[in-house]
Design a protein around this motif. Sequence first.
Motif, PDB file in Angstrom:
ATOM      1  N   LEU A  64       0.836  -1.209   0.000  1.00  0.00           N
ATOM      2  CA  LEU A  64       0.000   0.000   0.000  1.00  0.00           C
ATOM      3  C   LEU A  64       0.868   1.256   0.000  1.00  0.00           C
ATOM      4  CD1 LEU A  64      -2.801  -1.012   2.543  1.00  0.00           C
ATOM      5  CD2 LEU A  64      -3.001  -0.793   0.056  1.00  0.00           C
ATOM      6  N   LEU A  65       1.972   1.217   0.786  1.00  0.00           N
ATOM      7  CA  LEU A  65       2.889   2.355   0.802  1.00  0.00           C
ATOM      8  C   LEU A  65       3.503   2.578  -0.578  1.00  0.00           C
ATOM      9  CD1 LEU A  65       4.427   4.508   2.419  1.00  0.00           C
ATOM     10  CD2 LEU A  65       6.130   2.757   2.970  1.00  0.00           C
ATOM     11  N   ALA A  66       3.862   1.493  -1.268  1.00  0.00           N
ATOM     12  CA  ALA A  66       4.434   1.616  -2.611  1.00  0.00           C
ATOM     13  C   ALA A  66       3.425   2.204  -3.589  1.00  0.00           C
ATOM     14  CB  ALA A  66       4.910   0.244  -3.097  1.00  0.00           C
ATOM     15  N   LEU A  67       2.180   1.759  -3.499  1.00  0.00           N
ATOM     16  CA  LEU A  67       1.143   2.289  -4.404  1.00  0.00           C
ATOM     17  C   LEU A  67       0.905   3.780  -4.156  1.00  0.00           C
ATOM     18  CD1 LEU A  67      -1.422  -0.661  -4.278  1.00  0.00           C
ATOM     19  CD2 LEU A  67       0.014  -0.003  -6.221  1.00  0.00           C
ATOM     20  N   LEU A  90      15.177 -11.186  -0.962  1.00  0.00           N
ATOM     21  CA  LEU A  90      15.035  -9.736  -0.802  1.00  0.00           C
ATOM     22  C   LEU A  90      14.870  -9.050  -2.155  1.00  0.00           C
ATOM     23  CD1 LEU A  90      17.652  -9.003   1.997  1.00  0.00           C
ATOM     24  CD2 LEU A  90      15.173  -9.036   2.194  1.00  0.00           C
ATOM     25  N   GLY A  91      15.494  -9.621  -3.204  1.00  0.00           N
ATOM     26  CA  GLY A  91      15.338  -9.055  -4.545  1.00  0.00           C
ATOM     27  C   GLY A  91      13.907  -9.102  -5.022  1.00  0.00           C
ATOM     28  N   VAL A  92      13.225 -10.212  -4.762  1.00  0.00           N
ATOM     29  CA  VAL A  92      11.805 -10.302  -5.119  1.00  0.00           C
ATOM     30  C   VAL A  92      11.003  -9.243  -4.372  1.00  0.00           C
ATOM     31  CG1 VAL A  92       9.755 -11.762  -5.011  1.00  0.00           C
ATOM     32  CG2 VAL A  92      11.931 -12.756  -5.688  1.00  0.00           C
ATOM     33  N   LEU A  93      11.298  -9.082  -3.080  1.00  0.00           N
ATOM     34  CA  LEU A  93      10.559  -8.107  -2.272  1.00  0.00           C
ATOM     35  C   LEU A  93      10.822  -6.684  -2.745  1.00  0.00           C
ATOM     36  CD1 LEU A  93       8.923  -7.409   0.315  1.00  0.00           C
ATOM     37  CD2 LEU A  93      11.113  -7.306   1.512  1.00  0.00           C
ATOM     38  N   VAL A  94      12.094  -6.300  -2.844  1.00  0.00           N
ATOM     39  CA  VAL A  94      12.445  -4.912  -3.174  1.00  0.00           C
ATOM     40  C   VAL A  94      11.978  -4.547  -4.576  1.00  0.00           C
ATOM     41  CG1 VAL A  94      14.371  -3.333  -3.551  1.00  0.00           C
ATOM     42  CG2 VAL A  94      14.385  -4.854  -1.574  1.00  0.00           C
ATOM     43  N   ASN A  95      12.317  -5.374  -5.548  1.00  0.00           N
ATOM     44  CA  ASN A  95      11.926  -5.056  -6.920  1.00  0.00           C
ATOM     45  C   ASN A  95      10.418  -5.162  -7.127  1.00  0.00           C
ATOM     46  OD1 ASN A  95      14.573  -4.621  -8.291  1.00  0.00           O
ATOM     47  ND2 ASN A  95      14.959  -6.695  -7.575  1.00  0.00           N
ATOM     48  N   GLY A  96       9.777  -6.059  -6.368  1.00  0.00           N
ATOM     49  CA  GLY A  96       8.321  -6.145  -6.461  1.00  0.00           C
ATOM     50  C   GLY A  96       7.643  -4.888  -5.953  1.00  0.00           C
ATOM     51  N   LEU A  97       8.148  -4.335  -4.841  1.00  0.00           N
ATOM     52  CA  LEU A  97       7.551  -3.102  -4.312  1.00  0.00           C
ATOM     53  C   LEU A  97       7.796  -1.922  -5.252  1.00  0.00           C
ATOM     54  CD1 LEU A  97       8.469  -3.483  -0.524  1.00  0.00           C
ATOM     55  CD2 LEU A  97       6.213  -3.734  -1.588  1.00  0.00           C
ATOM     56  N   TRP A  98       9.011  -1.844  -5.829  1.00  0.00           N
ATOM     57  CA  TRP A  98       9.266  -0.766  -6.789  1.00  0.00           C
ATOM     58  C   TRP A  98       8.444  -0.958  -8.063  1.00  0.00           C
ATOM     59  CZ3 TRP A  98      10.860   3.940  -6.591  1.00  0.00           C
ATOM     60  CH2 TRP A  98      11.707   4.345  -5.560  1.00  0.00           C
ATOM     61  N   LEU A  99       8.195  -2.187  -8.444  1.00  0.00           N
ATOM     62  CA  LEU A  99       7.335  -2.443  -9.601  1.00  0.00           C
ATOM     63  C   LEU A  99       5.929  -1.916  -9.342  1.00  0.00           C
ATOM     64  CD1 LEU A  99       6.814  -3.800 -12.350  1.00  0.00           C
ATOM     65  CD2 LEU A  99       6.343  -5.914 -11.121  1.00  0.00           C
TER      66      LEU A  99
END
Length: 455
Positions: free
Chosen positions: A76-79, A169-178
């Motif tokens: 939600l924060l990323a959106l 962590l790559g899945v998490l970080v890049n997923g949130l930036w995506l």
Amino acid sequence: MTVLQNLWLTETIRLREEHAGPLEDQEANRLARAAGGDLSIRIHQRARWLAERDGLTQALRHWLQGARLALIALALLALISGAGLGFAALGDGQTPVNVFWALGSLLGLNLMLLIGWALGLVFAGEHDAVLGRLWLWLSEKLARDAKAAQLAPALLLLLQRHKLNRWALGVLVNGLWLLAMLSALVIVLLLMATRRYGFVWETTLLGSETFVAMTQALGALPALLGFSVPTVDMIRASGDAALNIESARQAWAAWLVGVLLVYGLLPRLGLVLLCLWRWRRGRTTLRLDLNLPGYAQLRERLMPSSERLGVNDVAPAQLHPIESAVSMVDSDGALLVAIELDDRPWPPKLPETVKNAGTLDSRESRHKLLEQLSRFPPARLAIACDPRRSPDRGSLALIAELARSASATRVWLLQAPPGEALDAERLGDWHSALQQLHLPFADCMPLNWLESGHD
């Protein structure tokens, strides 16, 4: 329970014993030996039993629930952050949009952090992302379970040992930036669809040819996907004022959307897929490192070269309600056993359907019976105790261990011999202890129950 969760709990038990000393694990070791298999299987079996007994299994469920809530909060924060980038880049439409300033607002922070993540991955080998640490911290806080504090360090050590933390962590970080880039793209499209924007570029130091080259270079890849690029004349004219021409506005809008898609959203999508592929591939190779000191010292206990008899561990300080691990389908028959009878005649007269397991008055006899029960659990077990003895922790721990080896258990508190009375306070201690264990008890032999299962 998944393979990863099983390994996770096993690593948590290892860390706990490494920092706080060995756990009371005689029953866990016995069950692990009875289950068979190689050393890894027996270590997993032991860890599962200890984790269930000590509440770590439930703590893991709480941690996973907290992790999901933390992930939703970060998503939600990323959106919201992505939507804010979109609004900040285009403004309210009252003034022309500086295309390169808008592009810097949309892509600047994303590209800097992306380059930093990639450099950390390539040169350092590990990358402790801020978002990853934040997610772990939130997961622990939202779990609201004190025992869950031991789980995050165990998970990190397990993943680091197999070099999987970078991909997780790559899945998490890049997923949130995506998600953030996708939110920004949607807001930009909505604003462009509902407001009229003019586009300009401004400079004091650079010439127009520099902006022409930059615009065409950035638009080359989006043009391959069908996004239009402003012509040279449009680019030069936009340096003085926003062109009030429909085709110029549409060309600049398409160029901006294409650059955001190609340089902001697609790289993150590609990295998410890459990290996810490496994570799933590496997860299938997860194994216990049997050379670690915590596991190596279990070899003799779980796969002994010679059987060792007896109980050497301190009895537990707290009594827990007993939950039998044996189902009616896996058990059969009825059994009567006595614990430490001094001068009483034994056994009583029994029907053929009820077997006598004798009196447990030594470590050898206890060990032998528990091993037999692990292979042939009875459907009904009656345990005879002498209430003239105090209900010490060792006896209660043995009763609990016997009860977990049968489908149903009852305790027979023997009456005092003729001419002798039982101590009321000591008898009350027995009643209180057995109630804590949730075991039914009586002062007469439950013969009908042993024979038929009914009173």
